[in-house]
Design a protein around this motif. Structure first.
Motif, mmCIF file in Angstrom:
data_model
loop_
_atom_site.group_PDB
_atom_site.id
_atom_site.type_symbol
_atom_site.label_atom_id
_atom_site.label_comp_id
_atom_site.label_asym_id
_atom_site.label_seq_id
_atom_site.Cartn_x
_atom_site.Cartn_y
_atom_site.Cartn_z
ATOM 1 N N SER A 94 -16.451 -24.584 -21.877
ATOM 2 C CA SER A 94 -16.953 -24.476 -20.512
ATOM 3 C C SER A 94 -17.551 -23.093 -20.283
ATOM 4 O O SER A 94 -17.325 -22.166 -21.059
ATOM 5 N N GLY A 95 -18.284 -22.980 -19.194
ATOM 6 C CA GLY A 95 -18.859 -21.693 -18.830
ATOM 7 C C GLY A 95 -18.048 -21.059 -17.722
ATOM 8 O O GLY A 95 -16.836 -21.183 -17.668
ATOM 9 N N GLY A 96 -18.759 -20.365 -16.825
ATOM 10 C CA GLY A 96 -18.054 -19.640 -15.768
ATOM 11 C C GLY A 96 -17.559 -18.312 -16.312
ATOM 12 O O GLY A 96 -18.011 -17.848 -17.361
ATOM 13 N N SER A 97 -16.612 -17.702 -15.620
ATOM 14 C CA SER A 97 -16.168 -16.367 -16.028
ATOM 15 C C SER A 97 -14.868 -16.382 -16.832
ATOM 16 O O SER A 97 -14.623 -15.479 -17.643
ATOM 17 N N THR A 98 -14.048 -17.393 -16.637
ATOM 18 C CA THR A 98 -12.719 -17.398 -17.265
ATOM 19 C C THR A 98 -12.758 -17.343 -18.796
ATOM 20 O O THR A 98 -11.903 -16.691 -19.398
ATOM 21 N N PRO A 99 -13.697 -18.031 -19.475
ATOM 22 C CA PRO A 99 -13.564 -18.135 -20.935
ATOM 23 C C PRO A 99 -13.883 -16.876 -21.752
ATOM 24 O O PRO A 99 -13.694 -16.904 -22.963
ATOM 25 N N ASP B 273 -20.932 -28.246 -19.614
ATOM 26 C CA ASP B 273 -21.963 -28.303 -18.572
ATOM 27 C C ASP B 273 -22.805 -27.038 -18.609
ATOM 28 O O ASP B 273 -22.417 -26.039 -19.202
ATOM 29 N N ASN C 213 -24.652 -20.494 -19.091
ATOM 30 C CA ASN C 213 -23.438 -20.655 -19.899
ATOM 31 C C ASN C 213 -23.756 -20.453 -21.386
ATOM 32 O O ASN C 213 -22.915 -19.978 -22.144
ATOM 33 N N GLY D 84 -12.832 -25.118 -10.880
ATOM 34 C CA GLY D 84 -13.165 -24.296 -9.723
ATOM 35 C C GLY D 84 -12.142 -24.496 -8.603
ATOM 36 O O GLY D 84 -11.322 -25.420 -8.642
ATOM 37 N N HIS E 254 -13.406 -28.901 -9.023
ATOM 38 C CA HIS E 254 -14.412 -29.408 -9.968
ATOM 39 C C HIS E 254 -14.063 -28.956 -11.381
ATOM 40 O O HIS E 254 -13.399 -27.926 -11.580
ATOM 41 N N THR E 255 -14.525 -29.747 -12.327
ATOM 42 C CA THR E 255 -14.436 -29.346 -13.731
ATOM 43 C C THR E 255 -15.727 -29.778 -14.391
ATOM 44 O O THR E 255 -16.380 -30.713 -13.914
ATOM 45 N N ALA E 256 -16.114 -29.097 -15.493
ATOM 46 C CA ALA E 256 -17.471 -29.248 -16.018
ATOM 47 C C ALA E 256 -18.401 -29.118 -14.800
ATOM 48 O O ALA E 256 -18.187 -28.254 -13.950
ATOM 49 N N ARG F 227 -27.765 -28.725 -12.168
ATOM 50 C CA ARG F 227 -26.962 -28.591 -13.387
ATOM 51 C C ARG F 227 -27.057 -29.844 -14.233
ATOM 52 O O ARG F 227 -27.559 -30.881 -13.788
ATOM 53 N N LYS G 106 -5.954 -21.221 -8.119
ATOM 54 C CA LYS G 106 -6.245 -22.381 -8.978
ATOM 55 C C LYS G 106 -4.955 -23.141 -9.320
ATOM 56 O O LYS G 106 -4.965 -24.365 -9.449
#
Ligand SMILES: O=C(O)C(O)[C@@H](O)[C@H](O)[C@H](O)COP(=O)(O)O
Length: 221
Positions: free
Chosen positions: A35-40, A63, A75, A129, A133-135, A166, A189
């Motif tokens: 996955s993307g975002g900031s966590t990974p 995604d 991502n 999120g 949401h996921t992906a 997206r 979360k």
């Protein structure tokens, strides 16, 4: 004292490494969906250090935002900068964008691109999120119902709460994976995940669609 989020990233990287190594004993190629975002970010850095035969590892995204590959919101850029480094740069990375104006125009080409990958994925690492949401399966997306039910691999989505269109792997394609991990941090979360566990309306909190995969939850404060 070690940072709990870094420790979590190390633990998740070790679990994903073990899973990919197990499958590599039986398969020539294995597929990792991230996955993307900031966590990974810390997870990617930890996984990149693992002594995998990286040329036999395929990587794609759960995604993507419909932005240029150089965008801060991409991502793919995140994966290139934090995972595909050192030996891990030998992995085969399949991205989810084209030069088309919209994901609706590009989705068929991307579907043809991902189809030859080593499905079912060995591992899917999901994020989540604050809206559950996921992906890119968002509660406010008009395409959520389609993405939750289609047999196609990919769906282009428009989400009022997000700045860009997206593209997302469908729930069916994500479900198909051999192992599912959820990587989340923070009390907010954790509370959202608690609510997700207390109900079953997937449209309200799409992460619910994956709770019984089973889903290995990696959480830190
Ligand atoms: O492109 C994306 O945004 C995602 O893949 C998405 O599903 C992400 O995993 C969550 O939004 C969590 O994002 P954060 O890690 O930034 O909180």
């Amino acid at each position: 004292m070690s940072n709990p989020r870094n420790a979590l990233a190390q633990q998740l990287a070790e679990a994903v490494y073990q899973a990919l190594s197990d499958d590599l004993e039986r398969q020539d190629k294995v597929l990792l969906v991230v996955s993307g975002g900031s966590t990974p970010v810390a997870f990617f850095a930890a996984l990149a250090q693992k002594p995998l035969p990286w040329a036999r590892v395929q990587v794609t995204l759960a995604d993507e935002r419909w932005v240029d590959a150089q965008s801060q919101d991409s991502n793919a850029r995140l994966v290139r900068e934090h995972l595909l480094i050192g030996e891990a740069a030998n992995a085969e990375f399949v991205t989810l964008t084209t030069s088309d104006e919209t994901p609706e125009q590009g989705v068929d080409e991307i579907a043809r691109r991902v189809e030859p990958l080593a499905w079912p994925a060995s591992v899917v690492v999901l994020g989540m999120g604050g809206d559950g949401h996921t992906a890119s399966l968002f509660p406010d997306s008009p395409e959520l119902g389609l993405a939750m039910t289609t047999d196609e691999a990919l769906v282009a989505v428009r989400t009022p709460s997000q700045p860009q269109p997206r593209i997302t792997l469908s729930a069916a394609r994500l479900h198909q994976a051999r192992r599912h991990f959820l990587h989340i941090t923070g009390d907010d979360k954790r509370a959202v995940l608690g609510s997700a566990m207390g109900g079953d309306d997937v449209r309200q909190l799409p992460i619910r669609a994956f709770l019984s995969c089973p889903l290995a939850i990696y959480w830190a404060p």
